[in-house]
Design a protein around this motif. Sequence first.
Motif, PDB file in Angstrom:
ATOM      1  N   MET A 130      13.901 -34.389 -95.413  1.00  0.00           N
ATOM      2  CA  MET A 130      15.011 -33.429 -95.284  1.00  0.00           C
ATOM      3  C   MET A 130      15.755 -33.271 -96.605  1.00  0.00           C
ATOM      4  O   MET A 130      16.187 -32.173 -96.959  1.00  0.00           O
ATOM      5  N   ALA A 131      15.881 -34.370 -97.361  1.00  0.00           N
ATOM      6  CA  ALA A 131      16.596 -34.297 -98.637  1.00  0.00           C
ATOM      7  C   ALA A 131      15.879 -33.395 -99.634  1.00  0.00           C
ATOM      8  O   ALA A 131      16.516 -32.788-100.502  1.00  0.00           O
ATOM      9  N   PHE A 132      14.553 -33.280 -99.513  1.00  0.00           N
ATOM     10  CA  PHE A 132      13.777 -32.471-100.457  1.00  0.00           C
ATOM     11  C   PHE A 132      13.391 -31.105 -99.871  1.00  0.00           C
ATOM     12  O   PHE A 132      12.566 -30.406-100.465  1.00  0.00           O
ATOM     13  N   PHE A 133      13.973 -30.733 -98.736  1.00  0.00           N
ATOM     14  CA  PHE A 133      13.577 -29.484 -98.100  1.00  0.00           C
ATOM     15  C   PHE A 133      13.850 -28.284 -99.012  1.00  0.00           C
ATOM     16  O   PHE A 133      12.978 -27.427 -99.209  1.00  0.00           O
ATOM     17  N   LYS A 134      15.038 -28.229 -99.581  1.00  0.00           N
ATOM     18  CA  LYS A 134      15.406 -27.081-100.418  1.00  0.00           C
ATOM     19  C   LYS A 134      14.522 -26.966-101.662  1.00  0.00           C
ATOM     20  O   LYS A 134      13.958 -25.887-101.919  1.00  0.00           O
ATOM     21  N   PRO A 135      14.365 -28.031-102.467  1.00  0.00           N
ATOM     22  CA  PRO A 135      13.503 -27.885-103.649  1.00  0.00           C
ATOM     23  C   PRO A 135      12.036 -27.634-103.304  1.00  0.00           C
ATOM     24  O   PRO A 135      11.354 -26.889-104.015  1.00  0.00           O
ATOM     25  N   LEU A 136      11.545 -28.235-102.205  1.00  0.00           N
ATOM     26  CA  LEU A 136      10.150 -27.987-101.842  1.00  0.00           C
ATOM     27  C   LEU A 136       9.944 -26.559-101.364  1.00  0.00           C
ATOM     28  O   LEU A 136       8.892 -25.947-101.627  1.00  0.00           O
ATOM     29  N   TYR A 137      10.943 -26.017-100.677  1.00  0.00           N
ATOM     30  CA  TYR A 137      10.861 -24.605-100.285  1.00  0.00           C
ATOM     31  C   TYR A 137      10.854 -23.719-101.531  1.00  0.00           C
ATOM     32  O   TYR A 137      10.096 -22.749-101.619  1.00  0.00           O
ATOM     33  N   GLY A 138      11.699 -24.066-102.497  1.00  0.00           N
ATOM     34  CA  GLY A 138      11.708 -23.323-103.756  1.00  0.00           C
ATOM     35  C   GLY A 138      10.396 -23.439-104.495  1.00  0.00           C
ATOM     36  O   GLY A 138       9.937 -22.482-105.139  1.00  0.00           O
ATOM     37  N   LEU A 139       9.752 -24.611-104.398  1.00  0.00           N
ATOM     38  CA  LEU A 139       8.461 -24.814-105.050  1.00  0.00           C
ATOM     39  C   LEU A 139       7.392 -23.918-104.424  1.00  0.00           C
ATOM     40  O   LEU A 139       6.561 -23.334-105.135  1.00  0.00           O
ATOM     41  N   ILE A 140       7.416 -23.793-103.102  1.00  0.00           N
ATOM     42  CA  ILE A 140       6.460 -22.922-102.417  1.00  0.00           C
ATOM     43  C   ILE A 140       6.679 -21.470-102.841  1.00  0.00           C
ATOM     44  O   ILE A 140       5.716 -20.728-103.096  1.00  0.00           O
ATOM     45  N   GLN A 141       7.927 -21.052-102.932  1.00  0.00           N
ATOM     46  CA  GLN A 141       8.236 -19.687-103.368  1.00  0.00           C
ATOM     47  C   GLN A 141       7.750 -19.453-104.800  1.00  0.00           C
ATOM     48  O   GLN A 141       7.230 -18.386-105.129  1.00  0.00           O
ATOM     49  N   LEU A 142       7.926 -20.460-105.654  1.00  0.00           N
ATOM     50  CA  LEU A 142       7.454 -20.350-107.036  1.00  0.00           C
ATOM     51  C   LEU A 142       5.940 -20.190-107.073  1.00  0.00           C
ATOM     52  O   LEU A 142       5.403 -19.372-107.823  1.00  0.00           O
ATOM     53  N   ALA A 143       5.239 -20.973-106.252  1.00  0.00           N
ATOM     54  CA  ALA A 143       3.779 -20.913-106.219  1.00  0.00           C
ATOM     55  C   ALA A 143       3.283 -19.566-105.705  1.00  0.00           C
ATOM     56  O   ALA A 143       2.264 -19.050-106.173  1.00  0.00           O
ATOM     57  N   LEU A 144       4.001 -18.995-104.751  1.00  0.00           N
ATOM     58  CA  LEU A 144       3.572 -17.730-104.157  1.00  0.00           C
ATOM     59  C   LEU A 144       3.895 -16.529-105.026  1.00  0.00           C
ATOM     60  O   LEU A 144       3.285 -15.464-104.866  1.00  0.00           O
ATOM     61  N   ASN A 145       4.827 -16.687-105.957  1.00  0.00           N
ATOM     62  CA  ASN A 145       5.314 -15.532-106.714  1.00  0.00           C
ATOM     63  C   ASN A 145       5.035 -15.583-108.211  1.00  0.00           C
ATOM     64  O   ASN A 145       5.361 -14.628-108.925  1.00  0.00           O
ATOM     65  N   THR A 146       4.441 -16.663-108.710  1.00  0.00           N
ATOM     66  CA  THR A 146       4.086 -16.734-110.126  1.00  0.00           C
ATOM     67  C   THR A 146       2.632 -17.147-110.269  1.00  0.00           C
ATOM     68  O   THR A 146       2.175 -18.076-109.605  1.00  0.00           O
TER      69      THR A 146
END
Length: 271
Positions: free
Chosen positions: A1-17
Amino acid sequence: MAFFKPLYGLIQLALNTDLHSHLILIPVASVYFAWIKKGEIPVATPPNKTLAIATAIAAAALSAYYWTTDFVSVENGLAASTLAYVLLIIAAALFCFGPNVLRTQIFSLWFLIFFVPMPLIVQDWANTFFQYTSAEVSYQMVKSANISIFRPGPLTFELSTIQIHVAPSCSGIRSSLVLVITSIVAGELFLNSKWKRWFLVLFVIPLAIVRNAFRISTISYLCVHIGPHMIDHWIHHKGGPFFFGLSLIPFFALLYWLWKKEKQSIAKIED
């Protein structure tokens, strides 16, 4: 849960770059390598709690750095948070399993380093390295093809029909990174010798430079012999996968040769 926000951001980065599109596959590959080694797990030994605590402290420090720092770029922030997440996984492995178990799973653990996105300073360094080396090699290729060329700067070529500038986007950093990861995976799957694995990985660096240079020199040749409009040809704008495919030919040829030599050495020992 503590890493939910950065991991979600990481997925978005992977999908968009494009540069980070491989990130989603890294955990899958890591789990796969852990799974195929499950039959080699030895008898458990006491875990290394000292090293586990040190790794956990490093993860906590990186997490605190992530939450308290206003990062200039998304990549820098996600690099810190993802590295903290990877270190936390390693710390958990060190705390739960002994050295004997971890030796069999060492590859699946350290391979997670590729789950960490490149911070901007690393991207800039890699771009500059491949940009300048590719420009140098492509210049030599064009000269060897008996094409009239003048080089007013390290990244600029003046041909008879057009001036070509080797931009950072021409560095091929994405395909080079994919080639490095491919070489590491292939070495783990097919080679037993550590020096052969390292040789395969190191081979892809000059291979990536030659691939980029061949693409630049091909565009230069087409601009001279067909017309300057070839600068807008698909080879320039969308030819990356094609030249990446060409680079796989010598790569797999070397991999097969190393694999064959290794098999022959094992056969001689058995005889």
